[in-house]
Design a protein around this motif. Structure first.
Motif, PDB file in Angstrom:
ATOM      1  N   GLY A  89       0.821  -1.215   0.000  1.00 37.10           N
ATOM      2  CA  GLY A  89       0.000   0.000   0.000  1.00 37.10           C
ATOM      3  C   GLY A  89       0.851   1.260   0.000  1.00 37.10           C
ATOM      4  O   GLY A  89       0.572   2.215  -0.725  1.00 37.10           O
ATOM      5  N   PHE A  90       1.899   1.258   0.819  1.00 31.77           N
ATOM      6  CA  PHE A  90       2.822   2.394   0.838  1.00 31.77           C
ATOM      7  C   PHE A  90       3.457   2.584  -0.535  1.00 31.77           C
ATOM      8  O   PHE A  90       3.504   3.697  -1.057  1.00 31.77           O
ATOM      9  CB  PHE A  90       3.903   2.187   1.911  1.00 31.77           C
ATOM     10  N   LEU A  91       3.946   1.497  -1.112  1.00 33.01           N
ATOM     11  CA  LEU A  91       4.640   1.611  -2.392  1.00 33.01           C
ATOM     12  C   LEU A  91       3.715   2.076  -3.516  1.00 33.01           C
ATOM     13  O   LEU A  91       4.136   2.812  -4.410  1.00 33.01           O
ATOM     14  CB  LEU A  91       5.298   0.277  -2.756  1.00 33.01           C
TER      15      LEU A  91
ATOM     16  N   LEU B 194       7.253  -2.534  -7.988  1.00 35.38           N
ATOM     17  CA  LEU B 194       7.582  -3.484  -6.916  1.00 35.38           C
ATOM     18  C   LEU B 194       6.312  -3.956  -6.209  1.00 35.38           C
ATOM     19  O   LEU B 194       6.170  -5.139  -5.905  1.00 35.38           O
ATOM     20  CB  LEU B 194       8.521  -2.842  -5.889  1.00 35.38           C
ATOM     21  N   ALA B 195       5.409  -3.024  -5.946  1.00 36.18           N
ATOM     22  CA  ALA B 195       4.170  -3.365  -5.242  1.00 36.18           C
ATOM     23  C   ALA B 195       3.319  -4.349  -6.030  1.00 36.18           C
ATOM     24  O   ALA B 195       2.569  -5.133  -5.453  1.00 36.18           O
ATOM     25  CB  ALA B 195       3.364  -2.102  -4.952  1.00 36.18           C
TER      26      ALA B 195
ATOM     27  N   LEU C   3       7.886 -10.714  -4.814  1.00 32.40           N
ATOM     28  CA  LEU C   3       8.871  -9.754  -4.348  1.00 32.40           C
ATOM     29  C   LEU C   3       8.366  -9.009  -3.111  1.00 32.40           C
ATOM     30  O   LEU C   3       9.141  -8.716  -2.190  1.00 32.40           O
ATOM     31  CB  LEU C   3       9.208  -8.770  -5.466  1.00 32.40           C
ATOM     32  N   MET C   4       7.069  -8.738  -3.052  1.00 38.39           N
ATOM     33  CA  MET C   4       6.505  -8.042  -1.889  1.00 38.39           C
ATOM     34  C   MET C   4       6.652  -8.879  -0.632  1.00 38.39           C
ATOM     35  O   MET C   4       6.902  -8.343   0.448  1.00 38.39           O
ATOM     36  CB  MET C   4       5.028  -7.675  -2.112  1.00 38.39           C
ATOM     37  N   SER C   5       6.519 -10.177  -0.750  1.00 37.40           N
ATOM     38  CA  SER C   5       6.707 -11.045   0.408  1.00 37.40           C
ATOM     39  C   SER C   5       8.132 -10.902   0.941  1.00 37.40           C
ATOM     40  O   SER C   5       8.343 -10.799   2.156  1.00 37.40           O
ATOM     41  CB  SER C   5       6.428 -12.496   0.012  1.00 37.40           C
ATOM     42  N   LEU C   6       9.099 -10.865   0.054  1.00 38.70           N
ATOM     43  CA  LEU C   6      10.495 -10.673   0.452  1.00 38.70           C
ATOM     44  C   LEU C   6      10.715  -9.283   1.047  1.00 38.70           C
ATOM     45  O   LEU C   6      11.351  -9.141   2.095  1.00 38.70           O
ATOM     46  CB  LEU C   6      11.422 -10.886  -0.750  1.00 38.70           C
ATOM     47  N   ILE C   7      10.193  -8.257   0.400  1.00 39.88           N
ATOM     48  CA  ILE C   7      10.340  -6.884   0.890  1.00 39.88           C
ATOM     49  C   ILE C   7       9.726  -6.742   2.278  1.00 39.88           C
ATOM     50  O   ILE C   7      10.337  -6.164   3.178  1.00 39.88           O
ATOM     51  CB  ILE C   7       9.721  -5.881  -0.108  1.00 39.88           C
TER      52      ILE C   7
ATOM     53  N   PHE D  24      13.833   4.548   2.175  1.00 39.74           N
ATOM     54  CA  PHE D  24      12.536   5.090   2.595  1.00 39.74           C
ATOM     55  C   PHE D  24      12.424   6.566   2.197  1.00 39.74           C
ATOM     56  O   PHE D  24      11.356   7.024   1.790  1.00 39.74           O
ATOM     57  CB  PHE D  24      12.349   4.959   4.106  1.00 39.74           C
ATOM     58  N   TYR D  25      13.513   7.299   2.332  1.00 41.34           N
ATOM     59  CA  TYR D  25      13.538   8.730   2.008  1.00 41.34           C
ATOM     60  C   TYR D  25      13.220   8.950   0.530  1.00 41.34           C
ATOM     61  O   TYR D  25      12.391   9.780   0.179  1.00 41.34           O
ATOM     62  CB  TYR D  25      14.919   9.292   2.363  1.00 41.34           C
ATOM     63  N   VAL D  26      13.883   8.180  -0.326  1.00 43.48           N
ATOM     64  CA  VAL D  26      13.652   8.321  -1.767  1.00 43.48           C
ATOM     65  C   VAL D  26      12.243   7.857  -2.132  1.00 43.48           C
ATOM     66  O   VAL D  26      11.561   8.497  -2.932  1.00 43.48           O
ATOM     67  CB  VAL D  26      14.720   7.547  -2.571  1.00 43.48           C
ATOM     68  N   ALA D  27      11.798   6.746  -1.533  1.00 43.68           N
ATOM     69  CA  ALA D  27      10.447   6.248  -1.840  1.00 43.68           C
ATOM     70  C   ALA D  27       9.385   7.232  -1.373  1.00 43.68           C
ATOM     71  O   ALA D  27       8.424   7.499  -2.097  1.00 43.68           O
ATOM     72  CB  ALA D  27      10.234   4.886  -1.182  1.00 43.68           C
TER      73      ALA D  27
END
Length: 170
Positions: free
Chosen positions: A40-42, A69-70, A75-79, A114-117
């Motif tokens: 959701g954030f991504l 990515l979202a 990949l989300m499970s890994l993230i 996190f800053y860049v995202a």
């Protein structure tokens, strides 16, 4: 002990607790009551903001990357796992002063991502992620100080023979 060592300990403990609490909150679902996912954030919180920008405008040039990515469930499970584990591990390591330089570097890298995202500059370029990242990076640079497990581990005979590991510990 010196005032500097006490100061480093306070920085390590406070930033470490911030990381640890964030990870535990996601793991135990204290705030949300639902399993953590960064999807959701991504998807929705990476549009960014700039001083005076329209809240609905996408100002983050990296937004399409985070959305892609979202959209990848595997990949989300890994993230999701890496975020929770990373926050907890960095927090515990900083609090204990164990592998401090590595933990500080890992925390700084996590906060840089996190800053860049997030790209949230509606109140200027200085935000929570930047401050956490700068402090974690500073801890990585200055080391653990005297009140740390790294101090005891560095005295072990095996550590005396491997200077790079001794330095990495802090």
């Amino acid at each position: 002990m010196e005032t500097k060592d006490r100061g480093i300990f306070v920085l390590r403990a406070v930033v470490g607790f911030g990381f640890l609490f964030a990870g535990l909150d996601k793991f135990f679902m204290w705030a949300s009551g639902t399993p953590f996912t960064a999807a959701g954030f991504l998807k929705f919180a990476t549009t960014g903001a700039w001083l005076g920008s329209d809240p609905k405008a996408v100002v983050n040039p990296t937004h399409p990357f985070w959305v892609s990515l979202a959209g990848n469930a595997g990949l989300m499970s890994l993230i999701d796992t890496l975020v929770v584990f990373g926050e907890c591990a960095v927090g515990i390591a900083l609090i204990l002063g164990l592998a401090t330089r590595f933990a500080g570097l890992a925390g700084a890298v996590m906060m840089a991502l996190f800053y860049v995202a997030n790209w949230s500059f509606a109140n200027g370029p200085i935000n929570e992620q930047l401050m956490y990242g700068v402090i974690a990076g500073t801890i990585a640079f200055v080391g653990a100080g005297a009140y740390a497990l790294d101090t005891a581990v560095a005295k072990l005979p095996v550590m005396q023979r491997i200077p790079v590991v001794k330095y990495a510990l802090g």
